[in-house]
Design a protein around this motif. Structure first.
Motif, PDB file in Angstrom:
ATOM      1  N   SER A  78      -0.929  13.050 -18.898  1.00  0.00           N
ATOM      2  CA  SER A  78      -1.380  13.407 -17.681  1.00  0.00           C
ATOM      3  C   SER A  78      -1.678  12.133 -16.685  1.00  0.00           C
ATOM      4  CB  SER A  78      -3.087  13.827 -17.956  1.00  0.00           C
ATOM      5  OG  SER A  78      -3.481  12.764 -18.850  1.00  0.00           O
ATOM      6  N   ASN A  79      -2.340  10.925 -17.055  1.00  0.00           N
ATOM      7  CA  ASN A  79      -2.435   9.994 -16.182  1.00  0.00           C
ATOM      8  C   ASN A  79      -1.279   9.009 -15.977  1.00  0.00           C
ATOM      9  OD1 ASN A  79      -2.094   8.701 -18.635  1.00  0.00           O
ATOM     10  ND2 ASN A  79      -3.703   7.061 -18.221  1.00  0.00           N
ATOM     11  N   GLY A  80      -1.338   8.129 -15.232  1.00  0.00           N
ATOM     12  CA  GLY A  80      -0.172   7.331 -15.087  1.00  0.00           C
ATOM     13  C   GLY A  80      -0.045   6.090 -15.983  1.00  0.00           C
ATOM     14  N   ASN A  81      -0.945   5.654 -16.437  1.00  0.00           N
ATOM     15  CA  ASN A  81      -0.841   4.637 -17.126  1.00  0.00           C
ATOM     16  C   ASN A  81      -1.348   4.638 -18.587  1.00  0.00           C
ATOM     17  OD1 ASN A  81      -0.506   1.933 -17.441  1.00  0.00           O
ATOM     18  ND2 ASN A  81      -1.811   1.336 -15.915  1.00  0.00           N
ATOM     19  N   THR A  82      -0.316   4.373 -19.708  1.00  0.00           N
ATOM     20  CA  THR A  82      -0.826   4.621 -21.131  1.00  0.00           C
ATOM     21  C   THR A  82      -0.978   3.549 -21.968  1.00  0.00           C
ATOM     22  OG1 THR A  82       1.588   4.519 -21.266  1.00  0.00           O
ATOM     23  CG2 THR A  82       0.663   6.598 -20.923  1.00  0.00           C
ATOM     24  N   SER A  83      -0.779   2.334 -21.436  1.00  0.00           N
ATOM     25  CA  SER A  83      -1.077   1.159 -22.131  1.00  0.00           C
ATOM     26  C   SER A  83      -2.618   0.855 -21.978  1.00  0.00           C
ATOM     27  CB  SER A  83      -0.443   0.106 -22.047  1.00  0.00           C
ATOM     28  OG  SER A  83      -0.809  -0.549 -20.407  1.00  0.00           O
ATOM     29  N   CYS A  84      -3.384   1.029 -23.080  1.00  0.00           N
ATOM     30  CA  CYS A  84      -5.025   0.924 -23.078  1.00  0.00           C
ATOM     31  C   CYS A  84      -5.320  -0.367 -23.417  1.00  0.00           C
ATOM     32  CB  CYS A  84      -5.629   1.705 -23.885  1.00  0.00           C
ATOM     33  SG  CYS A  84      -4.802   1.884 -25.545  1.00  0.00           S
ATOM     34  N   PHE A  85      -6.544  -0.806 -22.833  1.00  0.00           N
ATOM     35  CA  PHE A  85      -7.115  -2.040 -23.562  1.00  0.00           C
ATOM     36  C   PHE A  85      -8.024  -1.458 -24.522  1.00  0.00           C
ATOM     37  CE2 PHE A  85      -5.745  -4.500 -19.873  1.00  0.00           C
ATOM     38  CZ  PHE A  85      -5.486  -3.620 -19.103  1.00  0.00           C
ATOM     39  N   ASN A  86      -8.333  -2.451 -25.600  1.00  0.00           N
ATOM     40  CA  ASN A  86      -9.431  -2.165 -26.853  1.00  0.00           C
ATOM     41  C   ASN A  86     -10.540  -3.072 -26.627  1.00  0.00           C
ATOM     42  OD1 ASN A  86      -8.544  -4.428 -27.649  1.00  0.00           O
ATOM     43  ND2 ASN A  86      -7.666  -3.591 -29.434  1.00  0.00           N
ATOM     44  N   ASN A  87     -11.546  -2.838 -27.369  1.00  0.00           N
ATOM     45  CA  ASN A  87     -12.784  -3.661 -27.006  1.00  0.00           C
ATOM     46  C   ASN A  87     -12.507  -5.223 -26.800  1.00  0.00           C
ATOM     47  OD1 ASN A  87     -12.261  -3.860 -29.389  1.00  0.00           O
ATOM     48  ND2 ASN A  87     -13.939  -2.755 -30.108  1.00  0.00           N
ATOM     49  N   ASN A  88     -11.937  -5.749 -27.730  1.00  0.00           N
ATOM     50  CA  ASN A  88     -11.770  -7.246 -27.773  1.00  0.00           C
ATOM     51  C   ASN A  88     -10.401  -7.840 -26.920  1.00  0.00           C
ATOM     52  OD1 ASN A  88      -9.642  -6.349 -29.269  1.00  0.00           O
ATOM     53  ND2 ASN A  88     -10.289  -7.548 -31.081  1.00  0.00           N
ATOM     54  N   ASN A  89     -10.376  -6.957 -25.852  1.00  0.00           N
ATOM     55  CA  ASN A  89      -9.444  -7.470 -24.890  1.00  0.00           C
ATOM     56  C   ASN A  89      -8.146  -7.818 -25.510  1.00  0.00           C
ATOM     57  OD1 ASN A  89      -8.944  -7.857 -22.292  1.00  0.00           O
ATOM     58  ND2 ASN A  89      -9.203  -9.924 -22.351  1.00  0.00           N
ATOM     59  N   TYR A 146      11.190   6.741  -9.528  1.00  0.00           N
ATOM     60  CA  TYR A 146      11.459   5.760  -8.472  1.00  0.00           C
ATOM     61  C   TYR A 146      10.350   5.308  -8.009  1.00  0.00           C
ATOM     62  CZ  TYR A 146      16.791   6.777  -8.119  1.00  0.00           C
ATOM     63  OH  TYR A 146      18.090   6.829  -8.419  1.00  0.00           O
ATOM     64  N   PRO A 147       9.138   6.001  -7.785  1.00  0.00           N
ATOM     65  CA  PRO A 147       7.987   5.113  -7.145  1.00  0.00           C
ATOM     66  C   PRO A 147       7.548   3.982  -7.884  1.00  0.00           C
ATOM     67  CG  PRO A 147       7.597   7.551  -7.293  1.00  0.00           C
ATOM     68  CD  PRO A 147       8.973   7.315  -8.268  1.00  0.00           C
ATOM     69  N   TYR A 148       7.773   3.747  -9.184  1.00  0.00           N
ATOM     70  CA  TYR A 148       7.546   2.605 -10.002  1.00  0.00           C
ATOM     71  C   TYR A 148       8.525   1.472  -9.969  1.00  0.00           C
ATOM     72  CZ  TYR A 148       3.749   5.462 -12.265  1.00  0.00           C
ATOM     73  OH  TYR A 148       2.855   6.388 -12.373  1.00  0.00           O
ATOM     74  N   THR A 149       9.759   2.060  -9.730  1.00  0.00           N
ATOM     75  CA  THR A 149      10.938   1.171  -9.409  1.00  0.00           C
ATOM     76  C   THR A 149      11.152   0.593  -8.095  1.00  0.00           C
ATOM     77  OG1 THR A 149      12.505   3.073  -9.535  1.00  0.00           O
ATOM     78  CG2 THR A 149      12.337   1.512 -11.522  1.00  0.00           C
ATOM     79  N   ALA A 192       0.835  -1.277   0.262  1.00  0.00           N
ATOM     80  CA  ALA A 192       0.019  -0.023   0.023  1.00  0.00           C
ATOM     81  C   ALA A 192       0.862   1.212   0.069  1.00  0.00           C
ATOM     82  CB  ALA A 192      -0.931  -0.178   1.140  1.00  0.00           C
ATOM     83  N   LEU A 193       1.832   0.987   0.707  1.00  0.00           N
ATOM     84  CA  LEU A 193       2.741   2.252   0.699  1.00  0.00           C
ATOM     85  C   LEU A 193       3.512   2.510  -0.648  1.00  0.00           C
ATOM     86  CD1 LEU A 193       4.494   1.495   4.330  1.00  0.00           C
ATOM     87  CD2 LEU A 193       3.022   3.555   3.680  1.00  0.00           C
ATOM     88  N   PHE A 194       3.806   1.606  -1.361  1.00  0.00           N
ATOM     89  CA  PHE A 194       4.553   1.784  -2.514  1.00  0.00           C
ATOM     90  C   PHE A 194       3.536   2.519  -3.737  1.00  0.00           C
ATOM     91  CE2 PHE A 194       8.484   0.093  -1.594  1.00  0.00           C
ATOM     92  CZ  PHE A 194       8.456  -1.310  -1.117  1.00  0.00           C
ATOM     93  N   GLN A 195       2.281   2.050  -3.458  1.00  0.00           N
ATOM     94  CA  GLN A 195       1.102   2.403  -4.132  1.00  0.00           C
ATOM     95  C   GLN A 195       0.772   4.011  -4.059  1.00  0.00           C
ATOM     96  OE1 GLN A 195       0.014   1.011  -6.672  1.00  0.00           O
ATOM     97  NE2 GLN A 195      -1.206   2.773  -7.337  1.00  0.00           N
ATOM     98  N   GLU A 196       0.898   4.183  -2.613  1.00  0.00           N
ATOM     99  CA  GLU A 196       0.734   5.803  -2.044  1.00  0.00           C
ATOM    100  C   GLU A 196       1.802   6.412  -2.772  1.00  0.00           C
ATOM    101  OE1 GLU A 196      -1.301   4.752   2.463  1.00  0.00           O
ATOM    102  OE2 GLU A 196       0.211   6.668   2.155  1.00  0.00           O
ATOM    103  N   ALA A 197       3.267   6.251  -2.966  1.00  0.00           N
ATOM    104  CA  ALA A 197       4.200   6.653  -3.500  1.00  0.00           C
ATOM    105  C   ALA A 197       3.794   7.082  -4.796  1.00  0.00           C
ATOM    106  CB  ALA A 197       5.447   6.173  -3.325  1.00  0.00           C
ATOM    107  N   ILE A 198       3.459   6.197  -5.650  1.00  0.00           N
ATOM    108  CA  ILE A 198       3.006   6.229  -7.077  1.00  0.00           C
ATOM    109  C   ILE A 198       1.859   7.391  -7.166  1.00  0.00           C
ATOM    110  CG2 ILE A 198       1.783   5.265  -8.970  1.00  0.00           C
ATOM    111  CD1 ILE A 198       3.560   2.546  -8.316  1.00  0.00           C
ATOM    112  N   LEU A 199       1.029   7.424  -6.292  1.00  0.00           N
ATOM    113  CA  LEU A 199      -0.371   8.334  -6.429  1.00  0.00           C
ATOM    114  C   LEU A 199       0.281   9.678  -5.907  1.00  0.00           C
ATOM    115  CD1 LEU A 199      -3.018   7.489  -6.957  1.00  0.00           C
ATOM    116  CD2 LEU A 199      -3.588   7.533  -4.375  1.00  0.00           C
ATOM    117  N   SER A 200       1.283   9.863  -5.019  1.00  0.00           N
ATOM    118  CA  SER A 200       1.819  11.005  -4.754  1.00  0.00           C
ATOM    119  C   SER A 200       2.363  11.564  -6.020  1.00  0.00           C
ATOM    120  CB  SER A 200       2.843  11.101  -3.550  1.00  0.00           C
ATOM    121  OG  SER A 200       3.477  12.289  -3.460  1.00  0.00           O
ATOM    122  N   ALA A 201       3.026  10.891  -6.484  1.00  0.00           N
ATOM    123  CA  ALA A 201       4.080  11.349  -7.587  1.00  0.00           C
ATOM    124  C   ALA A 201       3.009  11.892  -8.757  1.00  0.00           C
ATOM    125  CB  ALA A 201       5.193  10.374  -8.218  1.00  0.00           C
ATOM    126  N   ARG A 202       1.910  11.104  -8.989  1.00  0.00           N
ATOM    127  CA  ARG A 202       1.138  11.425  -9.998  1.00  0.00           C
ATOM    128  C   ARG A 202       0.220  12.680  -9.678  1.00  0.00           C
ATOM    129  NH1 ARG A 202      -1.732   5.383 -11.494  1.00  0.00           N
ATOM    130  NH2 ARG A 202      -0.034   4.541 -12.571  1.00  0.00           N
TER     131      ARG A 202
END
Ligand SMILES: FC(F)c1nnc(N2CCN(c3ncnc4sc(CC(F)(F)F)cc34)CC2)s1
Length: 487
Positions: free
Chosen positions: A445-456, A305-308, A286-296
């Motif tokens: 802007s957002n943290g994640n850039t690989s996206c899912f298209n409709n047929n998964n 570093y939050p991701y590594t 949860a702390l590693f996730q919080e660090a990522i959220l803080s950086a975003r």
């Protein structure tokens, strides 16, 4: 500044961890700003008494006790620091004024010129004012911290520490927007002390995090000195009392809200919690996730570093699919930068992931034939492509090359472990014609850039297609290899 007052002095002689935590608590909860010099001297004295060569006979001390720290030891060093600063800089005329670049340069010179001529700069335990005052040695972070503590001792409340992921400088002035280099960076680089932070090419390097540094308050400067506590006794052993003190101080700062905008400090706490979980506290994940959220949230997702931190945690816990995603997210950050020679630290981080950690994962999983092997998962293949693609894009437009032949072999080796039918489920989508992409690397802007298209299927957004040619090359090489092996 409260300074060294009786309420703290009565806690001496310090015999255990909780008395040190108590002093930090008093300083942080006082209605004056915490005294950086005092806290750095105390933290450094504790660290030195438990980790340095002098008494490295692995002493068996009572749990949570410390070698006794006498009041006069701390008081003498505290007074010595004030004498050095006040002896060198006359501030009689600048009562309650903001600091000037000239004064900051003077404070930096006082520290700089009082250091030992030549010593091993990367050694451990050189970060505190205790090291400065007793050994005349500081590392690059320690010099920057000493300048801020010196300015506080001289009465300037506008001078604050600015931190990137691998450098430190100061901000000052009326609106706190003036910047000044006060320490060196890396090996063999001319220091730029006194100059303002580069607007030029260095501004696009990871070293200055695209002008999204952590700007510290006094309490965050305390968090920086606590983060810089180094419990290592040697390459393999930690002094657990020092690690325990660091962990308790980071929780104190966390509970007071002073880590909210400091991703690396949250990551440091996550590392300590992974080793020794504190009952009743959130899990380290949860702390590693919080660090990522803080950086975003506060730094426009421009920190790596939050991701590594998170990727390293997943890797150590054999959560390889999740590790690939964290590393791909780290790569999404670095792709925005131009690689410069000041960026060696993060280059080494990505090199280790690409050429040590991922190959190790490929080795250990390819021996197993389990159906849910990550080699069967298209999202793993997609995240690996995103990871490599980010590094390629990092190189593009940079004056200094990133990739060399040493990268290609582990890369092709990894890609070729995925069967064609799995690879086929990942389509690299060009949301717009690749050639029209401008050469600036727009921050995302957002943290994640690989996206899912409709047929998964997993598609990589347009920016990833930039390195189409690299991926094409890999694909064709892999297919050729397959043709050869299938002959
Ligand atoms: F990515 C993970 F694997 C990491 N594990 N440890 C990492 N560190 C350890 C802690 N660390 C830090 N932790 C708190 N604050 C700071 S300010 C700073 C730059 C400088 F030293 F001031 F020049 C570094 C740093 C640097 C990054 S990243």
């Amino acid at each position: 500044m409260a300074g060294f007052i009786d309420r703290d002095k009565v806690l001496f002689p310090l015999k255990n961890i909780s008395s040190v935590v108590e002093i930090f608590k008093n300083q942080l909860e006082s209605n004056h700003e915490p005294d950086l010099a005092l806290l750095s001297i105390i933290a450094g004295a504790v660290e030195n008494s438990l980790t340095c060569r002098s008494n490295v006979s692995i002493q068996v001390v009572e749990p949570k006790t410390l070698p006794i720290l006498e009041l006069h030891t701390i008081e003498d060093l505290y007074n010595k620091f004030h004498a050095i600063m006040k002896g060198a800089i006359d501030v009689s005329k600048s009562e309650n004024k903001v600091c000037t670049r000239e004064t900051i340069k003077k404070v930096s010179d006082v520290v700089w010129n009082s250091l030992t001529r030549s010593y091993y700069k990367d050694r451990a335990h050189l970060q505190s004012l205790y090291s400065y005052l007793t050994g005349r040695k500081l590392d690059c972070f320690g010099v920057a911290f000493a300048v801020v503590a010196g300015c506080q001792a001289l009465g300037f409340s506008d001078v604050h520490l600015a931190l990137s992921e691998d450098h430190a400088w100061v901000v000052f002035g009326e609106s706190g927007t003036e910047t000044a280099e006060v320490t060196w960076h890396g090996k063999g680089n001319e220091d730029k002390r006194g100059q303002e932070i580069g607007k030029g090419v260095s501004a696009r390097s990871w070293l200055y995090v695209n002008n999204k540094p952590v700007i510290c308050t006094r309490a965050m400067e305390v968090a920086a000195l606590v983060s810089a506590i180094n419990p290592s006794l040697n390459a393999t052993l930690d002094a657990c009392e020092v690690a325990c003190l660091q962990q308790e101080l980071l929780w104190l700062l966390y509970d007071l809200g002073h880590l909210a905008k400091y991703p690396m400090a949250i990551g440091n706490l996550g590392d300590l919690e992974e080793i020794a979980p504190t009952p009743g506290r959130v899990p380290c994940s949860a702390l590693f996730q919080e660090a990522i959220l803080s950086a975003r949230t506060y730094y426009n997702n421009q920190h790596v570093y939050p991701y590594t931190y998170q990727g390293g945690y997943f890797y150590r816990n054999k959560m390889y699919k999740e590790a690939f995603e964290s590393w791909a997210n780290a790569s999404d950050v670095i792709r925005l930068y131009n690689y410069s020679r000041d960026d060696e630290e993060i280059y080494k981080e990505f090199l280790e992931i690409a050429n040590e950690l991922i190959p190790h994962i490929m080795k250990v999983i390819s021996s197993g034939f389990s159906a849910n092997s990550i080699l069967k998962k298209p999202e793993c293949f997609a995240n690996l492509l995103r990871f490599y693609d980010g590094i390629c894009q990092w190189e593009q437009g940079s004056a200094t090359p990133v990739l060399h032949i040493g990268w290609a072999k582990p890369l092709v080796n990894t890609i070729s472990k995925f069967d064609a039918d799995v690879r086929a489920q990942v389509n690299i989508v060009c949301e717009s014609d690749c050639s029209s992409l401008d050469d600036r690397k727009l921050p995302r802007s957002n943290g994640n850039t690989s996206c899912f298209n409709n047929n998964n299927n997993y598609c990589l957004s347009q920016d990833h297609a930039k390195s189409h040619n690299l991926i094409d090359q890999i694909e064709s090489k892999v297919t050729k290899d397959e043709e050869v092996t299938n002959l």
